[in-house]
Scaffold this motif. Structure first.
Motif: not given
Length: 608
Positions: A544-554
């Motif tokens: 869940l966190v990794q998915d959130a991080l990837e969205k944030m880093m776009r």
């Protein structure tokens, strides 16, 4: 008085209260003396010592002031006796005494009333400035200092300054003036008796001063020890889980007990020395009264050069000197305690911030080209953690830093955010040295998500909205959705208004981390720094966190410090560090094909 002068600058905004206090104290001292002198006419009437005077006396100058007052009193009593009974005259005299004492206490209260605003104002401003300084000082300052000691300085040491230094402001006018007016009154009654009494004062003053010489040293020990056991308490509360898990309660209890035992011994020694001040000064005062009784009694009974009612008034005045003399004596001990407290407080206030801004720093609100670390070297102590380190992070790129513990990964995050300054080399953002940037605008360009989710004892909404003061609830909810946090937040008892407890302890590790990410998303900075943001999570939370991080880093420039290599496979550049130096650099595929240090790290983590 050096520390006292430095603390006194905090009293400037309250100087009106100081002036009103001084004025009230002048009237207090005046009426304190007049209240005692007013006893004399009442005693004269009571003992029928007034001689009839039918002509109003004439003022012949201050040198004949005593004779004028005596004659005027007799004239006044004669006039009253002619028109009424002696009882009426006595009633009038008693009314004068009561009025004088009422005015003395009224001005005494007013003096205390005005000084209260000054004392509490200085206390407030001093604490505020200490807090601002505490926040302003770099993180490196607290790696060397105990947090509990800083807490002790802001709490107990500042209170000690209020009780000691600011108490002097009450005494500086009132007590010396009371003594001065009283001495003038005593001299006017009998110069001979007064001069005889004051032969003993230098001796008693010298003996009293001997007691207070070691007070500052003893007080310093007490305050340092208090800071130490507050540190133990702060560490205990912060690490309670570990202490309980390792059955280390008794160990920490013993350390705390040893500290409080030292505090007990230091405090006993200090207070016993301090408590000696009042009885010592009172004893010498009573000894002086005894001398007055003996010598004055001779003047009344043998020489008959002093009237009995004047002698009784004189005794009242002489005893009145004892109270301010005791207060001054006690205050002198307070100054020594206050000195030690002020020294500790000023040590923080006068500490120079090594990470200071240049005059007229550049304000930068945009990020255009990239971040460059050029030949930087850095050391925490004696050994360099980074040596001649170079790294470029282009705008929109993701650079991951990997390596064993102690290789310098987190140090780079600390240097880019300017929590620490490099010893050598420069760090540039868009070709501008970050030392030339305003710290607020530098950090405004960056979002930070750390391994330890730093949350505060407040609502979910306020924790997410920390980086954006005017954030709306809709913006906070949108940030929470990007961070995969909205679903668990709405399931909380009060949703976004739920208090998450001290350090967010009401939440799981994954939930806390997603709140940290939501906070960074809401800030919406162009540069994102992730310091091992998933290393402490279970597999489900990590997903869940990794998915959130990837969205944030776009569409953002990211520096990712990774422990779990599975989280950084899609990074544009992976930098492998060893002992502060780059040993490999490239994409995941490139580094795997090299079959070097990166591949070994991958194999160690069982990545196929």
């Amino acid at each position: 008085m050096e520390y006292f002068k430095k603390i006194l600058r905090f009293a400037k905004p309250y100087r009106v209260y100081a002036l009103l206090n001084i004025l009230s104290n002048i009237f207090y001292a005046l009426f304190a003396t007049l209240a005692m002198i007013s006893l004399f006419p009442m005693l004269a009437v009571l003992f029928k010592q007034t001689e009839p005077v039918f002509e109003k006396p004439i003022w012949n100058g201050i040198s004949m002031g005593k004779e004028y007052l005596m004659e005027y009193l007799n004239y006044f009593v004669t006039q009253k006796s002619e028109s009424g009974s002696p009882g009426d005259t006595l009633f009038f005299m008693v009314a004068i005494v009561i009025t004088a004492f009422f005015l003395k206490n009224l001005f005494g209260y007013l003096a205390m009333y005005f000084i209260t605003f000054l004392r509490n104002g200085v206390l407030k401003d001093l604490r505020n400035e200490l807090y601002v300084k505490t926040v302003e000082l770099p993180i490196s300052y607290y790696s060397e200092k105990r947090k509990g000691d800083t807490i002790a300085r802001i709490t107990s040491d500042v209170l000690e300054i209020q009780h000691s230094f600011l108490s002097i402001l009450e005494l500086v006018v009132r007590e010396p003036l009371t003594i001065l007016f009283t001495i003038i009154a005593m001299l006017s009654i009998s110069a001979k008796l007064t001069l005889f009494v004051f032969l003993f004062l230098p001796i008693s003053g010298f003996l009293i001063s001997l007691i207070g010489k070691s007070l500052k040293r003893k007080s310093d020990k007490v305050q340092k020890e208090q800071g130490y056991f507050l540190s133990i308490l702060e560490e205990t509360l912060g690490g309670l889980r570990v202490i309980k898990a390792f059955n280390a309660e008794s160990r920490f209890s013993n350390t705390f007990k040893k500290s409080t035992k030292r505090f007990y011994n230091f405090s006993n020694s200090l207070l016993n020395r301090q408590n000696l001040a009042s009885p010592t000064s009172e004893f010498f005062g009573i000894a002086a009264i005894g001398v007055i009784l003996w010598y004055g009694g001779q003047m009344v009974l043998v020489e008959k050069t002093l009237k009995p009612e004047l002698f009784i008034t004189y005794m009242g005045l002489a005893y009145q000197i004892l109270t301010p003399a005791k207060a001054i004596s006690k205050a002198s001990y307070g100054v020594k305690k206050g000195n030690a407290a002020a020294e500790r407080v000023l040590e923080i206030l006068e500490t120079e911030n090594p990470i200071a801004e240049i005059p007229n720093p550049i304000e930068k609100n945009t990020f255009e080209s990239g971040i460059a670390l050029e030949d930087i070297s850095f050391k925490y102590g004696e050994e360099y953690v980074l040596k001649n380190f170079n790294l470029n992070v282009p705008k929109g790129g993701t650079v991951a830093l990997v390596g064993q513990s102690g290789s310098g990964k987190s140090t780079i995050a600390n240097l880019v955010t300017r929590f620490y300054d490099v010893n050598e080399g420069t760090i540039k953002i868009d070709d501008v040295d970050i030392k030339n940037l305003k710290k607020e605008s530098l950090r405004g360009l960056m979002g930070l998500v750390t391994q330890d989710s730093i949350l505060f004892n407040d609502s979910v909404k306020n924790n997410i909205g920390l980086g954006k003061k005017d954030a709306t609830l809709e913006e906070i909810i949108e940030a929470a959705k990007i961070a995969n946090a909205h679903d668990f937040i709405t399931a909380l008892p009060e949703g976004y208004d739920t208090n998450i407890g001290d350090s967010g302890n009401k939440l799981s590790g994954g939930q806390k981390q997603r709140l940290s990410i939501a906070r960074a998303v809401l800030k919406n900075p162009p540069i994102m720094i992730l310091d091992e943001a998933t290393s402490a999570l279970d597999t489900e939370s990590e997903r869940l966190v990794q998915d959130a991080l990837e969205k944030m880093m776009r569409n953002r420039t990211s520096i990712v410090i990774a422990h779990r290599l599975s989280t950084i496979q899609n990074a544009d550049t992976i930098v492998v560090l060893q002992k502060g130096e780059i040993i490999e650099q490239g994409s995941h595929t490139e580094l795997i094909s090299k079959k070097g240090a990166y591949q070994k790290l991958v194999e160690m983590q069982s990545m196929g």
